[in-house]
Design a protein around this motif. Structure first.
Motif, PDB file in Angstrom:
ATOM      1  N   LEU A  37     -26.315  -0.017  15.436  1.00 30.65           N
ATOM      2  CA  LEU A  37     -24.864  -0.269  15.199  1.00 30.65           C
ATOM      3  C   LEU A  37     -23.909  -1.437  15.756  1.00 30.65           C
ATOM      4  O   LEU A  37     -23.328  -2.066  15.134  1.00 30.65           O
ATOM      5  CB  LEU A  37     -23.875   0.452  14.997  1.00 30.65           C
ATOM      6  N   PHE A  77     -22.238  -4.870  13.798  1.00 34.68           N
ATOM      7  CA  PHE A  77     -21.017  -5.089  14.413  1.00 34.68           C
ATOM      8  C   PHE A  77     -21.076  -6.544  14.612  1.00 34.68           C
ATOM      9  O   PHE A  77     -20.390  -7.121  14.117  1.00 34.68           O
ATOM     10  CB  PHE A  77     -20.211  -4.691  15.506  1.00 34.68           C
ATOM     11  N   VAL A 102     -19.778  -9.010  11.054  1.00 34.05           N
ATOM     12  CA  VAL A 102     -18.329  -9.252  11.533  1.00 34.05           C
ATOM     13  C   VAL A 102     -17.819 -10.591  12.005  1.00 34.05           C
ATOM     14  O   VAL A 102     -16.578 -11.191  11.629  1.00 34.05           O
ATOM     15  CB  VAL A 102     -17.643  -7.985  12.281  1.00 34.05           C
ATOM     16  N   GLN A 147     -17.031 -12.983   8.479  1.00 32.96           N
ATOM     17  CA  GLN A 147     -15.608 -12.516   8.333  1.00 32.96           C
ATOM     18  C   GLN A 147     -14.649 -12.800   8.891  1.00 32.96           C
ATOM     19  O   GLN A 147     -13.700 -13.452   8.491  1.00 32.96           O
ATOM     20  CB  GLN A 147     -15.066 -10.680   8.575  1.00 32.96           C
ATOM     21  N   ALA A 192     -15.856  -5.138   9.049  1.00 32.98           N
ATOM     22  CA  ALA A 192     -15.191  -5.517  10.497  1.00 32.98           C
ATOM     23  C   ALA A 192     -14.820  -3.878  10.005  1.00 32.98           C
ATOM     24  O   ALA A 192     -14.765  -2.445  11.210  1.00 32.98           O
ATOM     25  CB  ALA A 192     -14.013  -5.328  10.608  1.00 32.98           C
ATOM     26  N   GLN A 193     -13.867  -2.969   8.915  1.00 36.11           N
ATOM     27  CA  GLN A 193     -13.693  -1.779   8.550  1.00 36.11           C
ATOM     28  C   GLN A 193     -14.375  -0.698   8.710  1.00 36.11           C
ATOM     29  O   GLN A 193     -14.379   0.656   8.661  1.00 36.11           O
ATOM     30  CB  GLN A 193     -12.537  -1.691   7.275  1.00 36.11           C
ATOM     31  N   PHE A 222     -18.494  -0.938   9.950  1.00 32.65           N
ATOM     32  CA  PHE A 222     -18.871  -0.706  11.106  1.00 32.65           C
ATOM     33  C   PHE A 222     -18.115  -0.314  11.990  1.00 32.65           C
ATOM     34  O   PHE A 222     -18.196   0.396  13.380  1.00 32.65           O
ATOM     35  CB  PHE A 222     -19.389  -1.889  11.669  1.00 32.65           C
ATOM     36  N   GLY A 223     -16.317  -0.721  12.000  1.00 36.46           N
ATOM     37  CA  GLY A 223     -15.820  -0.326  13.382  1.00 36.46           C
ATOM     38  C   GLY A 223     -14.844   1.015  12.944  1.00 36.46           C
ATOM     39  O   GLY A 223     -15.693   1.861  13.879  1.00 36.46           O
ATOM     40  N   ALA A 250     -17.667   3.348  11.969  1.00 36.33           N
ATOM     41  CA  ALA A 250     -19.427   3.855  12.031  1.00 36.33           C
ATOM     42  C   ALA A 250     -18.721   4.013  13.984  1.00 36.33           C
ATOM     43  O   ALA A 250     -18.993   5.451  14.197  1.00 36.33           O
ATOM     44  CB  ALA A 250     -19.544   3.422  11.744  1.00 36.33           C
ATOM     45  N   LEU A 251     -18.329   2.907  14.342  1.00 38.50           N
ATOM     46  CA  LEU A 251     -18.530   3.003  16.010  1.00 38.50           C
ATOM     47  C   LEU A 251     -17.414   4.213  16.095  1.00 38.50           C
ATOM     48  O   LEU A 251     -17.980   4.821  17.863  1.00 38.50           O
ATOM     49  CB  LEU A 251     -18.386   1.712  16.676  1.00 38.50           C
ATOM     50  N   ILE A 252     -15.797   4.575  15.467  1.00 38.99           N
ATOM     51  CA  ILE A 252     -15.638   5.017  16.383  1.00 38.99           C
ATOM     52  C   ILE A 252     -15.751   6.852  16.013  1.00 38.99           C
ATOM     53  O   ILE A 252     -15.211   7.528  17.158  1.00 38.99           O
ATOM     54  CB  ILE A 252     -13.469   4.732  15.545  1.00 38.99           C
TER      55      ILE A 252
END
Lengths: 221, 219
Positions: free
Chosen positions: A70, A74, A78, A81, B183-184, B186-187, B189-191
């Motif tokens: 993951l 990421f 990211v 973006q 960012a949203q 994967f962010g 999912a990480l959290i």
């Protein structure tokens, strides 16, 4: 049922060996990043600023408890973006480097903690600055104590490099995937990948154990 | 970020459910394999010990992704077709089992020799000795490293997305592919993984450690 073709193995072996080179380069580069960054993180956890310690601690915990794959995604997705374009290789190396730096920081921490208190006091008595204490007294003793842990994570990184195939780094598994879909044969490529991994990681793990034993004897443990 | 969550929370939630299901199935399998191979590695029979060592070295010496692909793509060629969900937890469980077997072995060896001798002295059979004297004490000794291994297991389940099991990682990739809100998604999912590991798994393992220590009168 059992349809293993040796001539196919010989045909794909050169490509697999070339890809093994890439895998080793990826593992080596990721490890170098992790070695340096891990030490920085370990030292940052020991500063006098409580907020820095807490932030670094939380960061290490966060990275250690989330999946590497993951994190690879990421970093790879990211960046663009926000206008930062990273190649698969660069983002893969960053992800693996940061992920393992967090593991290595714990190894370093154990090593630093194992340096007897008297060494710190002696360094203080000699009027050394904090920087000098770490560089000339503590770290030279902490590194041998943490060698075994450092070595184990090198083998660990090597085994995690196949995850880079998901963002298109041409390492071993990626090449095996490509060979498999070109020829509609997956038995030989995947099996050979497994064998190559075993052939490298088993001797490497043995070597780590030997170095560990040697260092322990040298340090009189 | 908020409207993103409002729009996509059902998919993230269903992915989290699959991740938890994968985790539980793999954990059960992994613990069973660890016990069997951990004990087998201490066996006095050379062949049993050899099989256990081979299993442990093969699964620890290759990477989980390779094992997963092998089980999912190669086993069907031998006439053993498994669906992707089953292949996922089998691969993760077998991998973790190899690491767990070493923990079981270490835990059993850490039980003092006097305990073995005392069990022999009160005329217990080998099975009784293991079940009633050695294993409970070994379990307490090895629980802390098992906590770390369980986190590795949870992280390992993220790889089953590569064989299209619809877990959290898979849903995150799907949402990312259709929205590019990297960012949203994967962010988030990480959290979610972090919450699962830090605020659900770790407290459970700590609780288990306390319960076991109390049962043995060590708390």
């Amino acid at each position: 049922m059992f349809d293993w073709r040796w001539e196919f193995v010989w045909q794909i072996l050169p490509r697999l060996i070339e890809a093994t080179g890439n895998t080793l380069i990826a593992a080596g580069a990721g490890y170098c990043i992790a070695l340096v960054l891990g030490l920085v993180l370990a030292l940052a956890q020991r500063t006098r600023h409580r907020w820095v310690n807490m932030a670094v601690n939380e960061f290490v915990e966060f990275v250690r408890s989330t999946p590497l794959i993951l994190q690879i995604f990421f970093i790879f997705y990211v960046g663009p973006q926000f206008g930062i374009l990273l190649s698969p290789w660069a983002s893969g190396m960053i992800a693996i480097g940061v992920h393992y730096a967090c593991y290595l920081s714990e190894v370093y921490r154990g090593g630093i903690d194992s340096v007897p208190k008297g060494q710190w006091e002696a360094a203080t008595a000699l009027n050394m600055t904090t920087m000098q204490k770490y560089r000339r007294v503590v770290i030279p003793q902490a590194i041998p104590a943490s060698l075994a842990g450092l070595g184990n994570y090198l083998v660990g990184i090597f085994k995690d490099t196949p995850m880079l195939s998901v963002i298109g780094v041409a390492e071993l598994l990626h090449t095996a995937n490509a060979i498999g879909s070109e020829n509609y044969r997956f038995l030989e490529p995947y099996t050979m990948v497994g064998i190559i991994f075993l052939a490298i990681s088993l001797p490497a793990a043995g070597l780590v154990r030997m170095v560990e034993g040697y260092v322990r004897r040298r340090m009189g443990l | 970020m908020l409207d993103f969550l409002v729009l996509y929370w059902p998919r993230l939630l269903s992915g989290t459910g699959i991740t938890i299901a994968q985790f539980l199935a793999a954990a059960v399998l992994g613990v069973a394999i660890s016990l069997v191979f951990g004990l087998a590695k201490l066996s006095s029979t050379l062949i049993v010990r050899g099989i256990a060592t081979t299993y442990i070295e093969v699964f620890r010496g290759t990477s989980l992704v390779v094992q997963l692909y092998w089980i999912f793509f190669v086993l069907p060629l031998f006439g053993l077709t498994i669906d992707n969900f089953t292949a996922g937890y089998i691969a993760v469980g077998m991998n973790i089992g190899a690491y767990g077997a070493e923990l079981v072995r270490g835990g059993i060896l850490s039980v003092p020799k006097g305990q073995w001798e005392a069990a022999v002295a009160v005329n217990m059979s080998g099975f009784q000795r293991m079940r009633r004297i050695i294993l409970p004490q070994a379990l307490v000794n090895m629980l802390p490293p098992w906590g770390n291994l369980m986190i590795e297991l949870l992280k390992g389940t993220a790889l089953v997305s590569l064989i299209s099991v619809g877990d959290l990682m898979f849903q995150a990739r799907q949402i990312n592919a259709s929205t590019f809100l990297s960012a949203q998604v994967f962010g988030a999912a990480l959290i979610i993984y972090y919450i699962l590991a830090r605020f659900m798994l770790t407290p459970c393992m700590r609780w288990l450690e306390r319960v076991m220590a109390r049962k043995l009168g060590r708390a």
